[in-house]
Scaffold this motif. Structure first.
Motif, PDB file in Angstrom:
ATOM      1  N   ARG A  40       0.939  -1.172   0.042  1.00  0.00           N
ATOM      2  CA  ARG A  40       0.197   0.104  -0.045  1.00  0.00           C
ATOM      3  C   ARG A  40       0.964   1.174  -0.081  1.00  0.00           C
ATOM      4  NH1 ARG A  40      -1.547   2.478   4.382  1.00  0.00           N
ATOM      5  NH2 ARG A  40      -0.718   0.781   5.797  1.00  0.00           N
ATOM      6  N   TYR A  41       0.754   2.117  -1.028  1.00  0.00           N
ATOM      7  CA  TYR A  41       1.400   3.450  -0.924  1.00  0.00           C
ATOM      8  C   TYR A  41       0.362   4.759  -0.618  1.00  0.00           C
ATOM      9  CZ  TYR A  41       4.858   0.526  -3.402  1.00  0.00           C
ATOM     10  OH  TYR A  41       5.531  -0.621  -3.612  1.00  0.00           O
ATOM     11  N   CYS A  42       1.057   5.373  -0.031  1.00  0.00           N
ATOM     12  CA  CYS A  42      -0.034   6.750   0.328  1.00  0.00           C
ATOM     13  C   CYS A  42       1.117   7.982   0.082  1.00  0.00           C
ATOM     14  CB  CYS A  42      -0.587   6.802   1.684  1.00  0.00           C
ATOM     15  SG  CYS A  42       0.540   6.704   3.183  1.00  0.00           S
ATOM     16  N   ARG A  43       0.260   9.096  -0.454  1.00  0.00           N
ATOM     17  CA  ARG A  43       0.956  10.122  -0.566  1.00  0.00           C
ATOM     18  C   ARG A  43       0.882  11.066   0.592  1.00  0.00           C
ATOM     19  NH1 ARG A  43       1.073  13.654  -6.205  1.00  0.00           N
ATOM     20  NH2 ARG A  43       2.293  15.353  -5.305  1.00  0.00           N
ATOM     21  N   CYS A  44       1.954  11.542   1.445  1.00  0.00           N
ATOM     22  CA  CYS A  44       1.707  12.050   2.480  1.00  0.00           C
ATOM     23  C   CYS A  44       1.762  13.649   2.394  1.00  0.00           C
ATOM     24  CB  CYS A  44       2.990  11.791   3.395  1.00  0.00           C
ATOM     25  SG  CYS A  44       2.882  10.316   3.874  1.00  0.00           S
ATOM     26  N   ALA A  45       1.058  14.473   3.034  1.00  0.00           N
ATOM     27  CA  ALA A  45       0.847  15.761   2.839  1.00  0.00           C
ATOM     28  C   ALA A  45       2.029  16.580   3.202  1.00  0.00           C
ATOM     29  CB  ALA A  45      -0.328  16.354   3.725  1.00  0.00           C
ATOM     30  N   GLY A  46       2.742  16.391   4.022  1.00  0.00           N
ATOM     31  CA  GLY A  46       3.954  17.132   4.413  1.00  0.00           C
ATOM     32  C   GLY A  46       5.151  16.323   4.875  1.00  0.00           C
ATOM     33  N   ASP A  47       6.393  17.047   4.793  1.00  0.00           N
ATOM     34  CA  ASP A  47       7.638  16.310   5.350  1.00  0.00           C
ATOM     35  C   ASP A  47       7.745  16.117   6.642  1.00  0.00           C
ATOM     36  OD1 ASP A  47       8.272  16.992   2.394  1.00  0.00           O
ATOM     37  OD2 ASP A  47       9.332  18.730   2.811  1.00  0.00           O
ATOM     38  N   GLY A  48       7.274  16.999   7.612  1.00  0.00           N
ATOM     39  CA  GLY A  48       7.287  16.544   9.132  1.00  0.00           C
ATOM     40  C   GLY A  48       6.782  15.383   9.644  1.00  0.00           C
ATOM     41  N   PRO A  49       7.383  14.910  11.016  1.00  0.00           N
ATOM     42  CA  PRO A  49       6.979  13.828  11.367  1.00  0.00           C
ATOM     43  C   PRO A  49       5.412  13.694  11.890  1.00  0.00           C
ATOM     44  CG  PRO A  49       8.366  15.007  12.843  1.00  0.00           C
ATOM     45  CD  PRO A  49       8.022  16.016  11.756  1.00  0.00           C
ATOM     46  N   HIS A  50       4.927  12.457  11.163  1.00  0.00           N
ATOM     47  CA  HIS A  50       3.743  12.348  11.148  1.00  0.00           C
ATOM     48  C   HIS A  50       3.486  10.724  11.075  1.00  0.00           C
ATOM     49  CE1 HIS A  50       4.162  12.066   6.988  1.00  0.00           C
ATOM     50  NE2 HIS A  50       3.097  11.323   6.852  1.00  0.00           N
ATOM     51  N   HIS A  51       2.190  10.253  11.498  1.00  0.00           N
ATOM     52  CA  HIS A  51       2.138   8.781  11.477  1.00  0.00           C
ATOM     53  C   HIS A  51       0.472   8.449  10.891  1.00  0.00           C
ATOM     54  CE1 HIS A  51       5.456   8.725  14.087  1.00  0.00           C
ATOM     55  NE2 HIS A  51       4.649   9.882  14.835  1.00  0.00           N
ATOM     56  N   HIS A  52       0.253   7.247  10.860  1.00  0.00           N
ATOM     57  CA  HIS A  52      -0.967   7.050  10.013  1.00  0.00           C
ATOM     58  C   HIS A  52      -2.135   6.229  10.870  1.00  0.00           C
ATOM     59  CE1 HIS A  52       2.083   7.318   6.811  1.00  0.00           C
ATOM     60  NE2 HIS A  52       0.881   8.373   6.225  1.00  0.00           N
ATOM     61  N   LEU A  53      -3.411   6.415  10.730  1.00  0.00           N
ATOM     62  CA  LEU A  53      -4.459   5.623  11.106  1.00  0.00           C
ATOM     63  C   LEU A  53      -4.970   5.027  10.145  1.00  0.00           C
ATOM     64  CD1 LEU A  53      -6.278   4.933  13.537  1.00  0.00           C
ATOM     65  CD2 LEU A  53      -7.542   7.204  13.377  1.00  0.00           C
ATOM     66  N   VAL A  54      -5.054   3.673   9.970  1.00  0.00           N
ATOM     67  CA  VAL A  54      -5.619   2.837   8.732  1.00  0.00           C
ATOM     68  C   VAL A  54      -6.703   1.932   8.912  1.00  0.00           C
ATOM     69  CG1 VAL A  54      -4.720   1.439   6.939  1.00  0.00           C
ATOM     70  CG2 VAL A  54      -3.010   2.921   7.864  1.00  0.00           C
ATOM     71  N   CYS A  55      -7.676   2.039   8.119  1.00  0.00           N
ATOM     72  CA  CYS A  55      -8.771   1.062   8.431  1.00  0.00           C
ATOM     73  C   CYS A  55      -8.383  -0.115   7.893  1.00  0.00           C
ATOM     74  CB  CYS A  55     -10.048   1.715   7.343  1.00  0.00           C
ATOM     75  SG  CYS A  55     -11.481   0.431   7.536  1.00  0.00           S
ATOM     76  N   ARG A  56      -8.519  -1.222   8.522  1.00  0.00           N
ATOM     77  CA  ARG A  56      -8.146  -2.630   8.086  1.00  0.00           C
ATOM     78  C   ARG A  56      -9.037  -3.194   7.229  1.00  0.00           C
ATOM     79  NH1 ARG A  56      -9.815  -4.062  13.774  1.00  0.00           N
ATOM     80  NH2 ARG A  56      -7.859  -3.655  14.336  1.00  0.00           N
ATOM     81  N   HIS A  57     -10.183  -2.558   6.920  1.00  0.00           N
ATOM     82  CA  HIS A  57     -11.117  -3.228   5.951  1.00  0.00           C
ATOM     83  C   HIS A  57     -10.846  -2.500   4.572  1.00  0.00           C
ATOM     84  CE1 HIS A  57     -12.816  -5.515   9.186  1.00  0.00           C
ATOM     85  NE2 HIS A  57     -13.022  -4.514   9.891  1.00  0.00           N
ATOM     86  N   CYS A  58     -10.891  -1.081   4.438  1.00  0.00           N
ATOM     87  CA  CYS A  58     -10.929  -0.535   3.181  1.00  0.00           C
ATOM     88  C   CYS A  58      -9.686   0.233   2.857  1.00  0.00           C
ATOM     89  CB  CYS A  58     -12.015   0.362   2.995  1.00  0.00           C
ATOM     90  SG  CYS A  58     -11.924   2.008   4.037  1.00  0.00           S
ATOM     91  N   GLY A  59      -8.874   0.322   3.832  1.00  0.00           N
ATOM     92  CA  GLY A  59      -7.624   0.883   3.867  1.00  0.00           C
ATOM     93  C   GLY A  59      -7.556   2.438   3.778  1.00  0.00           C
ATOM     94  N   HIS A  60      -8.691   3.069   3.838  1.00  0.00           N
ATOM     95  CA  HIS A  60      -8.779   4.318   4.323  1.00  0.00           C
ATOM     96  C   HIS A  60      -7.540   4.858   5.203  1.00  0.00           C
ATOM     97  CE1 HIS A  60     -10.429   8.482   4.785  1.00  0.00           C
ATOM     98  NE2 HIS A  60     -10.600   8.337   6.055  1.00  0.00           N
ATOM     99  N   THR A  61      -6.856   5.943   4.935  1.00  0.00           N
ATOM    100  CA  THR A  61      -5.879   6.319   5.602  1.00  0.00           C
ATOM    101  C   THR A  61      -5.854   7.726   6.029  1.00  0.00           C
ATOM    102  OG1 THR A  61      -4.393   4.762   4.751  1.00  0.00           O
ATOM    103  CG2 THR A  61      -3.095   6.424   5.972  1.00  0.00           C
ATOM    104  N   ILE A  62      -5.456   7.900   7.351  1.00  0.00           N
ATOM    105  CA  ILE A  62      -5.704   9.581   7.977  1.00  0.00           C
ATOM    106  C   ILE A  62      -4.036   9.782   8.484  1.00  0.00           C
ATOM    107  CG2 ILE A  62      -6.378  11.074   9.500  1.00  0.00           C
ATOM    108  CD1 ILE A  62      -8.922   9.470   9.210  1.00  0.00           C
TER     109      ILE A  62
END
Length: 70
Positions: free
Chosen positions: A8-30
């Motif tokens: 799974r690849y996601c395009r991240c909004a910024g360069d700074g430190p951040h992490h991900h919250l991912v739905c295990r069913h549909c893959g929606h990522t925040i």
């Protein structure tokens, strides 16, 4: 998460430190910020004599739009 060999690849909004919250069913990522986690990671690294430490955090759960999977 997912099937063996799945990527799974996601395009991240910024360069700074951040992490991900991912739905295990549909893959929606925040993207989520985690100042407390950044502080904790630095503290643990220093306590063990590590420097130049990098880390990733991915929280997995069920998003509000996915039906309950039982």
């Amino acid at each position: 998460m997912g099937t063996a060999g799945e990527h799974r690849y996601c395009r991240c909004a910024g360069d700074g430190p951040h992490h991900h919250l991912v739905c295990r069913h549909c893959g929606h990522t925040i993207e989520i910020k985690g100042a407390l986690l950044e502080h904790w990671a630095s503290l643990v690294a220093r306590q063990h004599g590590f420097t130049a430490v990098a880390h990733r955090l991915e929280l997995e759960g069920e998003c509000a739009t996915c039906p309950k999977q039982g």
